[in-house]
Write a protein that holds these residues in place. Structure first.
Motif, mmCIF file in Angstrom:
data_model
loop_
_atom_site.group_PDB
_atom_site.id
_atom_site.type_symbol
_atom_site.label_atom_id
_atom_site.label_comp_id
_atom_site.label_asym_id
_atom_site.label_seq_id
_atom_site.Cartn_x
_atom_site.Cartn_y
_atom_site.Cartn_z
ATOM 1 N N ALA A 74 -32.884 -9.135 10.354
ATOM 2 C CA ALA A 74 -34.081 -8.656 10.475
ATOM 3 C C ALA A 74 -35.380 -9.435 9.602
ATOM 4 C CB ALA A 74 -34.386 -7.130 10.812
ATOM 5 N N ALA A 77 -35.237 -13.045 10.637
ATOM 6 C CA ALA A 77 -36.045 -13.392 11.789
ATOM 7 C C ALA A 77 -37.692 -13.189 11.708
ATOM 8 C CB ALA A 77 -35.616 -12.310 12.922
ATOM 9 N N TRP A 78 -37.946 -12.098 10.932
ATOM 10 C CA TRP A 78 -39.464 -11.701 10.742
ATOM 11 C C TRP A 78 -40.046 -12.959 9.939
ATOM 12 C CZ3 TRP A 78 -38.195 -6.114 9.072
ATOM 13 C CH2 TRP A 78 -38.023 -5.473 10.015
ATOM 14 N N GLU A 83 -39.341 -11.994 16.638
ATOM 15 C CA GLU A 83 -39.296 -10.682 16.926
ATOM 16 C C GLU A 83 -37.903 -10.039 16.499
ATOM 17 O OE1 GLU A 83 -41.059 -9.118 20.563
ATOM 18 O OE2 GLU A 83 -42.918 -10.102 20.245
ATOM 19 N N TYR A 84 -37.789 -8.828 16.024
ATOM 20 C CA TYR A 84 -36.409 -8.464 15.876
ATOM 21 C C TYR A 84 -36.423 -6.898 15.767
ATOM 22 C CZ TYR A 84 -31.540 -8.305 13.922
ATOM 23 O OH TYR A 84 -30.251 -8.094 14.083
ATOM 24 N N ASP A 85 -35.757 -6.408 16.744
ATOM 25 C CA ASP A 85 -35.658 -4.924 16.845
ATOM 26 C C ASP A 85 -34.978 -4.294 15.836
ATOM 27 O OD1 ASP A 85 -35.962 -2.175 17.639
ATOM 28 O OD2 ASP A 85 -34.810 -2.423 19.313
ATOM 29 N N LEU A 86 -35.238 -3.761 14.728
ATOM 30 C CA LEU A 86 -34.510 -3.248 13.813
ATOM 31 C C LEU A 86 -34.195 -1.782 13.986
ATOM 32 C CD1 LEU A 86 -32.729 -3.325 11.133
ATOM 33 C CD2 LEU A 86 -34.974 -3.057 9.817
#
Length: 287
Positions: A74, A77-78, A83-86
């Motif tokens: 995460a 990616a950030w 975007e990254y759904d942690l």
């Protein structure tokens, strides 16, 4: 993600940081063991992920998870603007601690402003970021982190002419191939900083302790190494009352508890290259 300590409200994730021997929030301690101790965690070699967010009432929570790889993915990616759904699995959650150890400039939308949760005195006191208006170990370590992240910006403010031999010849980068007199003590027979005239005693103490690390390795995370270039590393080294930032092919910069807000440079000299090489060999390197 939900946690029982957060009244079963879903955590609205704002950011996350790693807590591993190679990478941890310096505000928590001089090394990985101390950082874990500040959160009452066992210093397992695998480390943890710290997920910072708010519950439905806007209260701040720091959720500790075992899934380090997920948190690292995460963050990566950030950092790339993606975007990254942690959303760690609840089975990965170790605990939920009230408050945040770091100051965040963002807040979750649609909930009240960030505030400490009401715990009625039960459990640990809420985590709080260090006061930036004062100076102490946490602020010193944060300052060193800032220098490490922006080495080029800080390095250009250092005038190599200030590293001068008694005869007046520049000794900063020793471009003529001759070592300067800012001896930093990687030589086995030399006392760190012994020949550095006018050097702050705290700097000499820091160099002596750094040299001692090469003979008796300190706790994990006391020495950390990050990428600088194909041929160089950025070192972060901490000790009792001091922090060092150094590039293995350049100079070192030291911050002291006893000298608030000042950055004290150490010229390359004949001994610093060997000291930095030895420290890098002991350092915790990110995977």
């Amino acid at each position: 993600m939900a946690g029982a300590d957060a009244d079963d409200d879903a955590l609205l994730v704002l950011t996350a940081v790693l807590l591993t021997p190679a990478r941890f929030p310096s505000v928590l301690g001089d090394d990985y063991v101390a950082a874990c101790g500040a959160l009452a965690l066992e210093p397992y070699e695998e480390g943890y992920g710290l997920v910072l967010g708010q519950d439905g009432d806007g209260a701040r929570w720091t959720v500790v998870v075992e899934d380090v790889s997920l948190v690292a993915a995460a963050i990566a990616a950030w950092d790339c603007g993606m975007e990254y759904d942690l959303s760690p699995d609840d089975r990965s959650v170790v605990c939920a601690l009230p408050g945040w150890p770091l100051a965040l400039a963002v807040a979750a939308p649609g909930v009240p402003a960030p505030h400490d949760p009401e715990t009625d005195g039960v459990g640990p006191a809420p985590l709080t970021p260090p006061d930036t208006g004062s100076w102490g170990p946490a602020q010193r370590r944060l300052g060193a982190d800032e220098i490490a992240e922006r080495w080029a910006l800080w390095r250009e403010q250092i005038d190599d002419a200030q590293f001068v031999r008694p005869g007046g010849e520049s000794a900063g980068r020793a471009e003529d191939g001759e070592p300067g007199d800012e001896d930093t003590g990687a030589d086995a027979d030399a006392e760190p900083g012994a020949s550095a005239t006018g050097q702050h005693p705290g700097v000499r103490r820091a160099l002596a302790e750094a040299l001692a690390y090469t003979k008796a390795p300190p706790p994990p995370g006391r020495i950390r190494s990050g990428f600088a270039s194909a041929d160089a590393r950025i070192l972060r080294v901490d000790g009792r009352g001091w922090s060092m930032v150094a590039r293995t092919d350049d100079i070192a910069l030291i911050l002291l508890d006893e000298v608030p807000g000042e950055v004290l440079p150490v010229g390359r000299g004949p001994a610093l290259p060997g000291l930095l090489k030895a420290l890098d060999a002991l350092a915790a390197h990110p995977a």
